[in-house]
Design a protein around this motif. Structure first.
Motif, short mmCIF file in Angstrom:
data_model
loop_
_atom_site.label_atom_id
_atom_site.label_comp_id
_atom_site.label_asym_id
_atom_site.label_seq_id
_atom_site.Cartn_x
_atom_site.Cartn_y
_atom_site.Cartn_z
N GLU A 1 9.11 -16.24 24.69
CA GLU A 1 7.92 -16.89 24.09
C GLU A 1 7.16 -15.86 23.46
N PHE A 2 6.33 -15.79 22.25
CA PHE A 2 5.65 -15.11 21.55
C PHE A 2 4.45 -15.86 21.50
N LYS A 3 3.28 -14.93 21.61
CA LYS A 3 2.09 -15.50 21.17
C LYS A 3 1.06 -14.91 20.20
N THR A 4 0.21 -15.46 19.52
CA THR A 4 -0.37 -14.77 18.72
C THR A 4 -1.14 -13.64 19.42
N SER A 5 -1.42 -12.57 18.72
CA SER A 5 -2.12 -11.27 19.29
C SER A 5 -3.30 -11.47 19.80
N ALA A 6 -3.52 -10.88 20.94
CA ALA A 6 -4.73 -10.97 21.61
C ALA A 6 -5.81 -9.67 21.15
N ARG A 7 -5.32 -9.00 20.33
CA ARG A 7 -6.10 -7.98 19.70
C ARG A 7 -6.95 -8.43 18.77
N THR A 8 -6.79 -9.35 18.04
CA THR A 8 -7.92 -10.27 17.35
C THR A 8 -9.21 -10.84 17.90
N TYR B 1 -3.43 -2.80 9.78
CA TYR B 1 -3.96 -2.13 10.60
C TYR B 1 -3.07 -2.43 12.13
N GLY B 2 -2.74 -1.48 12.98
CA GLY B 2 -2.20 -1.76 14.14
C GLY B 2 -0.80 -2.42 13.95
N ASP B 3 -0.27 -2.99 14.93
CA ASP B 3 0.85 -3.58 14.73
C ASP B 3 1.40 -5.06 15.04
N MET B 4 0.31 -5.56 14.14
CA MET B 4 0.45 -7.15 13.98
C MET B 4 0.90 -7.47 12.76
N GLY B 5 1.21 -8.67 12.59
CA GLY B 5 1.60 -9.37 11.37
C GLY B 5 2.19 -10.68 11.42
N ASP B 6 2.63 -11.18 10.27
CA ASP B 6 2.92 -12.74 10.29
C ASP B 6 4.41 -12.83 10.11
N ILE B 7 5.01 -13.64 10.87
CA ILE B 7 6.44 -13.94 10.66
C ILE B 7 6.77 -15.15 10.12
N VAL C 1 1.09 -11.90 15.04
CA VAL C 1 1.88 -11.69 16.22
C VAL C 1 1.85 -10.29 16.36
N ASP C 2 1.97 -9.89 17.66
CA ASP C 2 2.16 -8.40 17.98
C ASP C 2 3.72 -7.92 17.75
N SER C 3 4.04 -6.94 17.48
CA SER C 3 5.21 -6.29 17.18
C SER C 3 6.28 -7.20 16.10
N PRO C 4 5.81 -7.79 15.09
CA PRO C 4 6.37 -8.69 14.20
C PRO C 4 7.98 -8.37 14.05
N PHE C 5 8.25 -7.03 13.92
CA PHE C 5 9.54 -6.66 13.62
C PHE C 5 10.49 -7.04 14.94
N GLU C 6 9.94 -6.66 16.07
CA GLU C 6 10.39 -7.03 17.45
C GLU C 6 10.76 -8.63 17.53
N VAL C 7 9.88 -9.38 16.87
CA VAL C 7 10.12 -10.87 17.08
C VAL C 7 11.16 -11.08 15.98
N LYS C 8 11.28 -10.53 14.74
CA LYS C 8 12.38 -10.88 13.76
C LYS C 8 13.62 -10.39 14.38
N ASP C 9 13.76 -9.21 15.01
CA ASP C 9 14.94 -8.86 15.68
C ASP C 9 15.37 -9.74 16.65
N ALA C 10 14.50 -10.15 17.57
CA ALA C 10 14.69 -11.03 18.58
C ALA C 10 15.57 -12.60 17.96
#
Length: 120
Positions: A3-10, A81-87, A103-112
């Motif tokens: 499970e991936f959540k939206t970024s807490a950084r925002t 900015y940062g390591d956030m993005g949209d999938i 989402v944090d680390s969008p490329f990791e989510v895409k790879d998963a």
């Protein structure tokens, strides 16, 4: 199941900004913080064994499920900015795609997602 959540950084960024501007704009800041916190707690992208489930919504819930076999492509829009993005997931003849934002680390989510697609 992942499970991936939206970024807490925002949420954290708005909290810091709110502390700086606390006195003159407390009412507006409080409302924005509440909305961001609710979005963070209620939005999720879940990698189930047979497909991707995207849950969004604060007052009204939206649940979209896409089977791995129906996914045509996955697009990542990384923020500057940062390591956030949209999938964005495209399935079938879909032109607009189904988006999961901030989402944090969008490329990791895409790879998963790619790994789950390849294992099915």
């Amino acid at each position: 199941m992942k499970e991936f959540k939206t970024s807490a950084r925002t949420f954290r960024g708005l909290m810091i900004l709110g502390v700086i501007l606390l006195c003159p704009t407390f009412g507006l800041w409080g409302f924005v913080m509440l909305a961001q916190w609710l979005e963070y707690k209620n939005n999720a992208l879940i990698l189930a064994k047979d497909g991707v489930i995207i849950k969004t919504g604060i007052l009204s819930k939206h649940i979209n499920e896409i089977k791995y076999s129906k996914i045509n492509s996955i697009s990542v829009h990384k923020k500057w900015y940062g390591d956030m993005g949209d999938i964005i997931i495209f399935a079938g003849n879909d032109i607009t795609g189904l988006a999961f934002k901030n989402v944090d680390s969008p490329f990791e989510v895409k790879d998963a997602i790619d790994d789950m697609m390849n294992s099915h």
